[in-house]
Design an enzyme around this catalytic site. Structure first.
Site, mmCIF file in Angstrom:
data_model
loop_
_atom_site.group_PDB
_atom_site.id
_atom_site.type_symbol
_atom_site.label_atom_id
_atom_site.label_comp_id
_atom_site.label_asym_id
_atom_site.label_seq_id
_atom_site.Cartn_x
_atom_site.Cartn_y
_atom_site.Cartn_z
ATOM 1 N N LYS A 83 3.432 -13.404 51.326
ATOM 2 C CA LYS A 83 3.574 -13.016 49.927
ATOM 3 C C LYS A 83 4.615 -13.904 49.243
ATOM 4 O O LYS A 83 5.626 -14.277 49.852
ATOM 5 C CB LYS A 83 3.995 -11.545 49.871
ATOM 6 C CG LYS A 83 4.122 -10.921 48.501
ATOM 7 C CD LYS A 83 4.497 -9.451 48.654
ATOM 8 C CE LYS A 83 4.598 -8.715 47.335
ATOM 9 N NZ LYS A 83 4.897 -7.268 47.541
ATOM 10 N N SER A 160 2.020 -4.077 45.319
ATOM 11 C CA SER A 160 2.159 -5.388 44.717
ATOM 12 C C SER A 160 1.717 -6.538 45.618
ATOM 13 O O SER A 160 1.608 -7.678 45.162
ATOM 14 C CB SER A 160 3.627 -5.606 44.328
ATOM 15 O OG SER A 160 4.474 -5.585 45.486
ATOM 16 N N SER A 184 3.629 -0.902 48.327
ATOM 17 C CA SER A 184 3.082 -2.232 48.054
ATOM 18 C C SER A 184 2.400 -2.931 49.217
ATOM 19 O O SER A 184 1.741 -3.945 49.020
ATOM 20 C CB SER A 184 4.181 -3.142 47.487
ATOM 21 O OG SER A 184 4.514 -2.749 46.173
#
Length: 469
Positions: A83, A160, A184
């Site tokens: 990420k 997220s 997330s």
């Protein structure tokens, strides 16, 4: 056997076994990952950047270790993505925002280093909601990744860690790193139909990670199997000199992974607590519980100490306060380039003064005590991960956060949780089962998820349209 004979959706463990058997090479596996990214990610938009030269160099080094009989373990030579909140030396960290300067980083995050030290091959960085502050997975600034489960209708990928969920579900990489502050890792896992592990704060070091809310932020893997989640969890765990939360944390023991659930006491919410759950999700939840019961688990229904919405509100205010501390400088200026939706979430924390924050901490402590008493006598608490199916992007209301209904309270409790696929609803849309356990009891969540995975002959189902190349 060649790489062409190995499914593009092979698990990390499966690839590790193929590499160990000499059925393929790390270089061939990495080239295929890069080829699939090139073929599919123009539409999916899950990757921020790829690093082909560095990845292929790492893969060749992995192959050389195997030739010398010095493989680093079961993950040596397996590709992964990170990420875009994790620093990687020589690459920018943009966090899905235009507010950061985009300069190459001088250091690599602990979690990334842990995986590369295990021999894994970093192929690139994947998208995130701006500053990781959102559960739908949308990002008007950097672009929203496309949920691969519906080729006809663009749907929420979950956030997220949106790019992580999409890349794993579409078979671009077998595993990806995510972060979880209020769901997330678990939200994209449920929305995209993959496995996601939310670890206890302190299990995985956060050195080199851009912070959102420090007392809630955790690091975890997204994979296509529970077995893979356990392998990556083992590689990721341990002391991080740049994260005091990891100091003195007990080492993990995963020897119970294959021991099944016979005799385990599991708790579930009462019907009133599940009032917001879509009927299709609820149907799959009941079917998963029936399978666990058939395996010998003892399931008891009991009303939650407080409604899920109350936990959401408390968590949200604490998160906003900490986000303001960490990110306020980016959103305070009137001409801030941060998207208005994200800016509003961070600015909310400006209103939380010291006395209010202290009260929130006391409320959190009281909630943790009450939940520990609620869970007494059971080893885990089970809920749907998300109460809804992935909605079309055109129907999303950014002011609402239904995906956090059952995820946020886990972070509030400083607990751990595993989200696993529990079946596709009408139209092929995923549903997820959340297995919540007390802090540092990740092995129990993995054990329960693995039992369901074995009973069903696997939990991940391949999305249509991504079988080739």
């Amino acid at each position: 056997m060649s790489t062409d004979d190995i499914s593009a959706f092979a698990t990390a463990a499966g690839l590790g076994r193929a590499l160990a058997a000499g059925a393929t090479t790390a270089e061939a596996v990495t080239r295929r990952a890069l080829d699939r990214i090139a073929a599919h990610d123009g539409a999916l938009h899950s990757f921020v950047l790829t690093s082909p030269e560095a990845a292929l160099d790492a893969a060749r080094k992995s192959d050389e270790r195997r030739r010398q009989g010095k493989a680093k373990g079961p993950l040596d030579g397996v590709p992964f993505a990170a990420k875009d909140l994790f620093h990687v030396a020589g690459q920018p960290t943009r966090a899905g925002s235009n507010a950061l300067d985009g300069k190459p980083q001088a250091v690599t995050a602990n979690a990334v280093t842990r995986l590369t030290d295990a021999g894994m091959v970093l192929v690139g960085k994947v998208q995130t909601v701006e500053f990781a502050f959102g559960s739908w997975g949308t990002n008007p600034i950097a672009g929203t990744p496309l949920n691969p489960r519906d080729p006809a209708v663009p749907r929420a990928p979950g956030g997220s860690s949106s790019g992580s969920g999409v890349a794993v579900a579409a078979g671009l990489v077998p595993a990806a790193l995510g972060t979880d502050t209020g769901g997330s890792v678990r939200n994209p896992s449920a929305m995209c139909g993959v496995v996601g592990l939310k670890t206890t704060v302190g299990r995985v070091g956060r050195g080199g990670l851009l912070a959102l809310a420090t007392s809630f932020d955790s690091v975890g893997p997204l994979t296509r199997s529970v077995e893979d989640a356990a392998l990556l969890f083992k590689a990721l765990s341990g002391r991080d000199p740049d994260d005091p939360a990891t100091f003195g944390v007990p080492s993990i023991q995963l020897d119970t992974l294959e021991q099944g659930v016979a005799g385990l006491h599991l708790r579930i919410p009462a019907p009133a607590d599940l009032g917001s759950v879509d009927p299709a999700v609820l149907e799959h939840f009941r079917a998963a519980l029936a399978d666990l019961k058939a395996l010998g688990a003892i399931i008891e229904e009991r009303p939650m100490p407080s409604p899920p919405e109350a936990y959401m509100a408390l968590t949200g205010e604490l998160m906003a306060a900490e986000a303001w501390h960490n990110l306020g400088r980016y959103v305070a200026p009137e001409d801030s380039v941060v998207h208005p939706d994200i800016r509003a979430r961070v600015l909310r924390g400006r209103e939380v003064d010291a006395p209010r924050y202290q009260q929130l901490l006391e409320d959190r402590r009281a909630a943790q005590i009450a939940f520990a008493r609620y869970l007494d006598g059971a080893v885990a608490f089970l809920t749907p991960t998300s109460p809804i199916l992935p909605p079309p992007l055109t129907e999303i209301d950014e002011t609402k956060t239904p995906l956090g209904t059952f995820t946020r309270f886990v972070n509030l409790m400083d607990a751990a949780a595993l989200s696993v696929p529990m079946g596709l609803a009408g139209g092929g849309l995923p549903t997820g089962l959340q297995i919540v356990v007390p802090r540092f009891e990740e092995a129990t969540a993995l054990r329960i998820g693995r039992a369901l995975e074995r009973k069903r002959g696997g939990l991940f189902q391949t999305p249509a349209g991504y079988e080739t190349p």
